[in-house]
Design an enzyme around this catalytic site. Structure first.
Site, PDB file in Angstrom:
ATOM      1  N   GLU A  17     -13.872   1.697 -56.444  1.00  0.00           N
ATOM      2  CA  GLU A  17     -13.628   1.460 -55.014  1.00  0.00           C
ATOM      3  C   GLU A  17     -14.908   1.032 -54.293  1.00  0.00           C
ATOM      4  OE1 GLU A  17     -11.000   1.015 -53.463  1.00  0.00           O
ATOM      5  OE2 GLU A  17      -9.612   1.656 -55.007  1.00  0.00           O
ATOM      6  N   ASP A  54      -8.355  -1.712 -45.446  1.00  0.00           N
ATOM      7  CA  ASP A  54      -9.433  -2.659 -45.717  1.00  0.00           C
ATOM      8  C   ASP A  54      -8.976  -4.014 -45.172  1.00  0.00           C
ATOM      9  OD1 ASP A  54      -7.538  -3.532 -47.498  1.00  0.00           O
ATOM     10  OD2 ASP A  54      -8.859  -3.608 -49.238  1.00  0.00           O
ATOM     11  N   TYR A  92     -12.849   4.228 -45.593  1.00  0.00           N
ATOM     12  CA  TYR A  92     -12.052   3.504 -46.587  1.00  0.00           C
ATOM     13  C   TYR A  92     -12.154   4.177 -47.964  1.00  0.00           C
ATOM     14  CZ  TYR A  92     -10.717   0.469 -50.261  1.00  0.00           C
ATOM     15  OH  TYR A  92     -10.124   0.009 -51.414  1.00  0.00           O
TER      16      TYR A  92
END
Ligand code: SF4
Length: 350
Positions: A55, A156, A138
């Site tokens: 990520e 995002d 996020y």
């Protein structure tokens, strides 16, 4: 005329319709994702370490470009403990080329924090992740939902675009208020039983079908529920008001070689941009410092945040001894050093 009771039941009915629509939309999206998702190496794992690394790497970088870095990183630092013990030089060398190096430094700081404060046990909630050094909303939502099934939606660029189009939201996606509204919409749609998979499904839709330019609406599993498509305005969304003009800069880079070595300097630790990285001599005033520029080797562009550099690389000679801070580095050793992206691109001409 509608009574207060009639108005109340009509409001309930329309809320229920919305809930059914949202549930149908989430189910269609999950079915599509299970059939069409790209086989990426960080999928089909619930290992929080691997999900976290992927990520962080995927922020600002396309999935295809991330794959070789992800695999190399996990070979070099296969566990949280290995990352926490890593040296900064080894870490930056492994990250070299991915850009946005503060991401790598923050990963290491957070790994050290988890090892020191919780004996290597990862946080399980979104709040726990968000409390780690350098972990933003996020990443916290992505890892908590994918690895720990927390019911929290991610937002995002891909998710924001999909939500703006589904809702025909005309607000500027750069505005924090609009982003929060789009996140709330994603949260309302979130599949409570499969939150991580749902989040990945929306991101996948944005990355492969609901593209920024020319969205592939005929292939979209939720096109029937998409307001932008219904109105034919999908190409106008999301709205993005003009930002700052990029600052354009030209720089000269000198390639000085001697007996299989190249002259470089390590950027001082006190610099805010890329401290500790190695670079070729560059900038204005090379000649007064003893560099004699010769043949032009190449030019290329490189962007950092809102700066757009045009770098021109010259073969060069050096009059006298190297200026303070410069060292002759063998080509062999170059491979193990963290290099600035401009230097790495310039050295490709060697
Ligand atoms: Fe995006 Fe088109 Fe699907 Fe709407 S129908 S979500 S614009 S791909």
């Amino acid at each position: 005329m509608l009574t207060r009771l009639d108005a109340e039941s009509s409001r309930k009915l329309s809320t229920q319709r919305e809930i059914f629509r949202d549930r149908g939309l989430a189910a269609a999206l999950l079915r599509w994702y299970r059939r069409h998702r790209r086989p990426l190496p960080w999928r089909d794992t619930e290992d929080p370490y691997r999900i976290w690394i992927s990520e962080v790497m995927l922020q600002q970088t396309r999935a295809a470009a991330v794959i070789p870095y992800y695999e190399r990183f996990l070979k070099r630092f296969p566990s949280l403990e290995a990352l926490a013990r890593s040296s900064e030089t080894a870490l930056l060398e492994c990250w070299s080329g991915l850009g946005y190096y503060s991401r790598a430094r923050n990963l290491r700081r957070a790994a050290q924090h988890i090892v020191a404060e919780s004996g290597g046990r990862f946080p399980q909630t979104c709040e726990g992740w968000a409390a780690l050094p350098g972990v933003g909303p996020y990443t916290a939502a992505a890892v908590a939902s994918i690895a720990f099934h927390q019911t929290v939606a991610v937002l995002d660029g891909n998710v924001a675009r999909v939500m703006a189009r589904l809702e025909n939201h005309r607000g500027d996606v750069r505005s924090p208020r609009v982003r929060e509204e789009l996140r709330e919409k994603a949260q309302a749609l979130l599949d409570r039983r499969h939150p991580g998979e749902f989040n990945q499904a929306v991101m996948e839709l944005g990355a492969t079908v609901c593209l920024p330019r020319r969205p592939q609406c005929p292939l979209c599993p939720v096109s029937d529920a998409c307001e932008a498509r219904r109105l034919g305005v999908q190409n106008e969304l999301p709205v993005r008001l003009a930002g700052r003009e990029p600052v354009r800069l030209e720089i000269t880079v000198a390639m000085v070689e001697r007996n299989g070595t190249v002259l470089l300097r390590r950027r001082p630790d006190k610099l805010s941009l890329m401290p500790g990285f190695w670079e070729l001599p560059q900038a204005e005033g090379l000649e007064p410092r003893g560099f004699i520029l010769g043949e032009r080797l190449k030019s290329f562009r490189h962007s950092i945040t809102h700066h757009e550099y045009t770098a021109t690389v010259f073969r060069a000679a050096l009059r006298g001894r190297p200026p303070a801070g410069y060292h002759w580095i063998s080509r062999q050793r170059l491979k193990a050093l963290p290099l600035t992206t401009i230097t790495r691109k310039a050295l490709e001409s060697l």
